[in-house]
Structure formats: C-alpha cells, structure tokens
Design an enzyme around this catalytic site. Structure first.
Site, mmCIF file in Angstrom:
data_model
loop_
_atom_site.group_PDB
_atom_site.id
_atom_site.type_symbol
_atom_site.label_atom_id
_atom_site.label_comp_id
_atom_site.label_asym_id
_atom_site.label_seq_id
_atom_site.Cartn_x
_atom_site.Cartn_y
_atom_site.Cartn_z
ATOM 1 N N HIS A 60 11.143 20.151 3.279
ATOM 2 C CA HIS A 60 12.308 20.656 2.764
ATOM 3 C C HIS A 60 13.481 20.801 3.775
ATOM 4 C CE1 HIS A 60 9.810 22.160 -0.711
ATOM 5 N NE2 HIS A 60 8.804 22.324 0.161
ATOM 6 N N ARG A 62 16.578 21.446 2.546
ATOM 7 C CA ARG A 62 17.669 22.154 2.072
ATOM 8 C C ARG A 62 19.034 21.841 1.670
ATOM 9 N NH1 ARG A 62 13.481 25.268 0.324
ATOM 10 N NH2 ARG A 62 12.478 26.520 1.765
ATOM 11 N N ASN A 92 13.867 20.020 -4.066
ATOM 12 C CA ASN A 92 14.430 21.478 -4.610
ATOM 13 C C ASN A 92 15.525 21.870 -3.911
ATOM 14 O OD1 ASN A 92 12.702 21.805 -2.533
ATOM 15 N ND2 ASN A 92 12.035 23.740 -3.095
ATOM 16 N N ASP A 152 8.062 19.955 -6.563
ATOM 17 C CA ASP A 152 7.253 20.717 -5.507
ATOM 18 C C ASP A 152 8.184 22.016 -5.514
ATOM 19 O OD1 ASP A 152 5.320 21.313 -3.558
ATOM 20 O OD2 ASP A 152 7.293 21.622 -2.315
ATOM 21 N N HIS A 232 -0.079 20.082 -0.463
ATOM 22 C CA HIS A 232 -0.818 21.183 -0.164
ATOM 23 C C HIS A 232 -2.167 21.826 -0.569
ATOM 24 C CE1 HIS A 232 1.605 22.992 -3.382
ATOM 25 N NE2 HIS A 232 2.817 22.926 -2.449
ATOM 26 N N ASP A 305 5.018 20.955 4.774
ATOM 27 C CA ASP A 305 5.392 21.762 3.876
ATOM 28 C C ASP A 305 6.632 22.482 4.464
ATOM 29 O OD1 ASP A 305 6.273 22.869 1.458
ATOM 30 O OD2 ASP A 305 4.276 23.995 1.175
ATOM 31 N N HIS A 309 13.711 29.284 5.856
ATOM 32 C CA HIS A 309 14.552 30.390 5.088
ATOM 33 C C HIS A 309 15.291 31.266 6.163
ATOM 34 C CE1 HIS A 309 12.440 29.922 1.249
ATOM 35 N NE2 HIS A 309 11.308 29.810 1.897
ATOM 36 N N GLY A 324 7.051 30.486 2.194
ATOM 37 C CA GLY A 324 7.544 29.380 2.809
ATOM 38 C C GLY A 324 7.353 29.541 4.227
#
Length: 445
Positions: A60, A62, A92, A152, A232, A305, A309, A324
């Site tokens: 990810h 972002r 995402n 995902d 995952h 994965d 954050h 996460g």
C-alpha cells in the site's frame, strides 16, 4: 552523468556457490570466479548472500490521497531498504485506482522516484464498493498494463461480481487477488476469535470468515478456468482449502505475510494497536501451519501487506485504531528468522517465494530472474550473520507502525540494485537525487 558498472565480488548465490557478478549498464553481463573490470565500482560481498531483487505483490503506497501516511517515493525507499526492486501498489487510494488515469499516475510516480519498478494493481469494482466492475479492460490496455486486480481492504463479496471479474480478466491473462473476508461474519470484529479475544472482551474475527470465501472462490476459479490469487492467508483451515484446490488442479495461488509467520493473537493482550491488522493475528497453531505450507509450496509467496498509517491512527485505543502495519523494511529479516533459522527453507526457497514466483504471478518478466548473464540487474545483498533489535532507524517509510520495534531479527539488507544502479548501499537508502537521475538515464537508454 553515466551510471557506473558494478563488480560484486565473493557473493554467495542462493544455491550456496560463491561467485563474482559483473553488472554492465542495466544487465548482468557475467557471473563466475575471478571477474575483473577496470572501470567498474567494486562491491565486496564476502559473507553476503546475493538474491534476485525482491518483488512484493501486496504493497500500500497510499498515493494519491493519503500522502500523510506514505507516498510512492517514501514507500519505494522503504522497499529499497528492504531489498525490494519491485512492488505492486494496491488500489485503495483516493481516488481509487479503478480507471486508466489513476493507474497511469501511480506508474508515473514510481518511474520518477526510481527506487523500484512500481506496478499498479487495479480495483475489481468501482470505488471498491463491490457493486459494479471497474474499468478492467481500460486499465489492462493502459500504459500501466495492469494484470492484477484487487479490492484489497474489502472483499469482493458478491459471487456474481466475482465470477464476472474472473471471466473478464481471463481474456487478457489477468488475475483476481481476493481479500477473503465475509463481511457479515466480521461486523465490528477487532481480533482473532478465540480464547484471547474472549479474555480481552474484544469482538472476535472467526477463521471461517476467511475460509468460506476462499472455498467459494476456488470453485468459481475452477468453473471459469481463470486465475485466482488469495491475499494474506492467515488460518490453518485456509491452508487446507488451498491444498485441496491445488490437488484438484484449480489455478489458484496464495500469499502469506511475514507477520502471520511470526506473531500471534496473544500480542493483542498488550492493547498495542501496532498489532491490529486485517486479517488479524491468529493462534500459534495457525502460525505453524502457515510456515509448513510455505515450506511445502502450498502457499506460493510471501507478500508484505505494507500498510502505513500516521501516528494518530495507531496511538489510540484499540477499538478506534486503524488496521495494518508497515513491513517492507523488515520482511526479509522476518522470513530469515522464521523460515531459514528454523531449517524449514533455504536461500533458494527464499528467492522463489520473495522474487521468482511473485514476479511470475504478477506478469513482471523483467524481475524474478535467476542470477545469470543477460538478465536485468535486479539484485539484493544480504548479511545473514547480523542480529539486531529492529528500530525506527531501520525504517524508511513515512509511517512507523511496525510491530517489530525492539524485536530481535536475523539478517539485514546491505545493498539493493535496481536496473543496474544502487538504491540502497551500506544499509542506507541512496539519496533521492542520485536515484532519480540514475532512473532518468536508464529511461533515456
């Protein structure tokens, strides 16, 4: 500026043989004993393992939309520090990567950063809402040439939508990567359902919520004759379903994360939200089953994965915290700790599950190649003798929500080489101005 040739001396290859590796331009030109080059920059690899550059099928980044957590630049710097030369960026973002325009933007940002090959993953459904197929064909035909599609973070829960997606991507050799989570069985779920969740009074996340979706989708993959990838994997029961499907000849692959190979639901007893992840950390029995399945090939690959954050999303009470954890910088060390140090796998196996097979699943022909003359120079040098307490100084990500801070891990990436130039050297990320200039030179041929 001309990117210098590189001569790596005394490296140990995945099969245990020692060799020198000469990189000229963007490719490996020779592998053997006693290689020489008057013009090449020499890298002493005595005591180091040389692996093909790692490939992460589940990252990810972002960007666009959540740059306070990560950007394509900082995420690929984290990748370089962890030995990855390619990452597949999940959809995402904001806006969601469900159109040709967004995936091409992510591709461009990766090319400009220069730290790794960034391959965008397209959304399966518009807005990740699970109601209508996204522009799969447009993304596949775009400059990004998307071949992996995933919602995902959310499950493609409608079986009819899932069937149509599988049928659609079959026409151009694509793959659907499913986040297996039955939403009706995980409403307000906070952690693995079991003795620990009962003792803590936290809403449980049953294993069957994952296993039931996998069982449904492998049958849909068999029915459509299309390729399915399971993200995952986290339970022993899921391993059983995948093992059954493969014996039946169904075209399914599966991944496990490093954290599901090491950590258990007992970590939640600390109420430290760094351990809050989707799918949740499971029981010790599940961890052991996942390790065995990775070793015997039932599980095909390791994928991080990597889910960054900001501090405020993790430094709060468990129920309010985001799911996460970051994982690019620590992935190889966790695999060495859980699989090499335990005798379950060798370095050839590590090359297979962290480079060769993820590149094949993602259709990335320039990566995941055995170290031999003629292939693109995607390499990582690892010192397997190092033991260290993993710390914030080991992170290049914009976010620091790692579950391994203060944990002793085995091994460390020393050098990463992407397209023939250095992206990490002496255990540090190479300066971005140098890397971007090197990438620009390669792009100009």
């Amino acid at each position: 500026m001309t990117n210098p040739d590189l001569l790596i001396t005394g490296a140990t290859l995945p099969d245990g043989a020692r060799a020198d590796i000469l990189v000229e331009g963007t490719r490996i030109s020779a592998v053997g004993q006693g290689l020489n080059s008057a013009s090449a920059t020499k890298i002493d690899a005595d005591g180091l393992i040389a692996l093909p550059g790692l490939v992460d099928l589940h990252t990810h980044l972002r960007e666009p939309g959540y740059e306070q957590s990560e950007t394509v630049l900082t995420g690929t710097q984290a990748a370089a520090l962890g030995g990855f030369t390619s990452v597949f960026a999940m959809a995402n973002t904001l806006p969601v990567a469900d159109t040709a325009g967004v995936v091409e933007q992510v591709l461009r940002l990766g090319d400009e950063a220069g730290y790794a090959t960034v391959r965008p993953i397209g959304a399966v459904t518009k807005g990740l809402e699970g109601l209508q197929l996204a522009e799969l064909g447009a993304m596949a035909n775009s400059r990004a040439a998307v071949r992996v599609f995933s919602d995902d973070g959310k499950c493609v829960f409608d079986p009819l939508i899932m069937r149509r997606a599988l049928e659609y991507v079959k026409t151009f050799g694509g793959v659907i990567a499913q986040h297996a989570q039955e939403p009706r069985l995980t409403v307000d779920a906070q952690m693995n359902e079991g003795e620990v969740s009962a003792g803590l009074g936290l809403a449980g996340w049953p294993a069957v919520a994952e296993e039931s979706i996998i069982a449904r989708d492998v049958l849909l993959a068999e029915h459509t004759g299309s390729r399915l990838h399971i993200c995952h994997l986290s339970t022993a029961g899921s391993v059983d379903v995948i093992r059954w499907a493969k014996k039946r000849g169904i075209s399914v692959t599966a991944e496990v994360t490093p954290h599901h190979l090491l950590l258990t639901d007992e970590c939640a007893e600390s109420y430290d939200a760094r351990y809050k992840v989707n799918p949740p950390l499971r029981r010790t029995e599940d961890v052991m089953a996942l390790r065995d399945a990775l070793a015997d090939g039932t599980i095909d690959i390791v994928a991080t994965d990597h889910a960054p954050h900001p501090v405020e999303s993790k430094d709060c009470e468990w129920g309010a915290a985001a799911f996460g954890m970051v994982g690019l910088e620590s992935a190889l060390a966790v695999v060495q700790t859980t699989m090499i140090e335990t005798g379950l796998m060798g370095w050839n196996d590590v090359a297979r599950v962290l480079s060769e097979t993820p590149a094949r699943i993602g259709g990335l022909n320039t990566h995941g190649q055995k170290i031999q003359p003629g292939v693109q120079a995607e390499l990582v040098l690892v010192d397997p003798s190092i033991r260290r307490n993993f710390g914030i100084e080991d992170l290049a990500s914009l976010s620091h929500n790692s579950p391994y801070l203060g944990v002793e891990l085995a091994g460390q990436v020393v050098t990463t080489i992407h397209q023939g130039y250095l992206t990490a050297a002496d255990k540090q990320v190479v300066d971005s101005s140098i890397v971007s200039a090197s990438a620009l030179e390669v792009s100009r041929g």
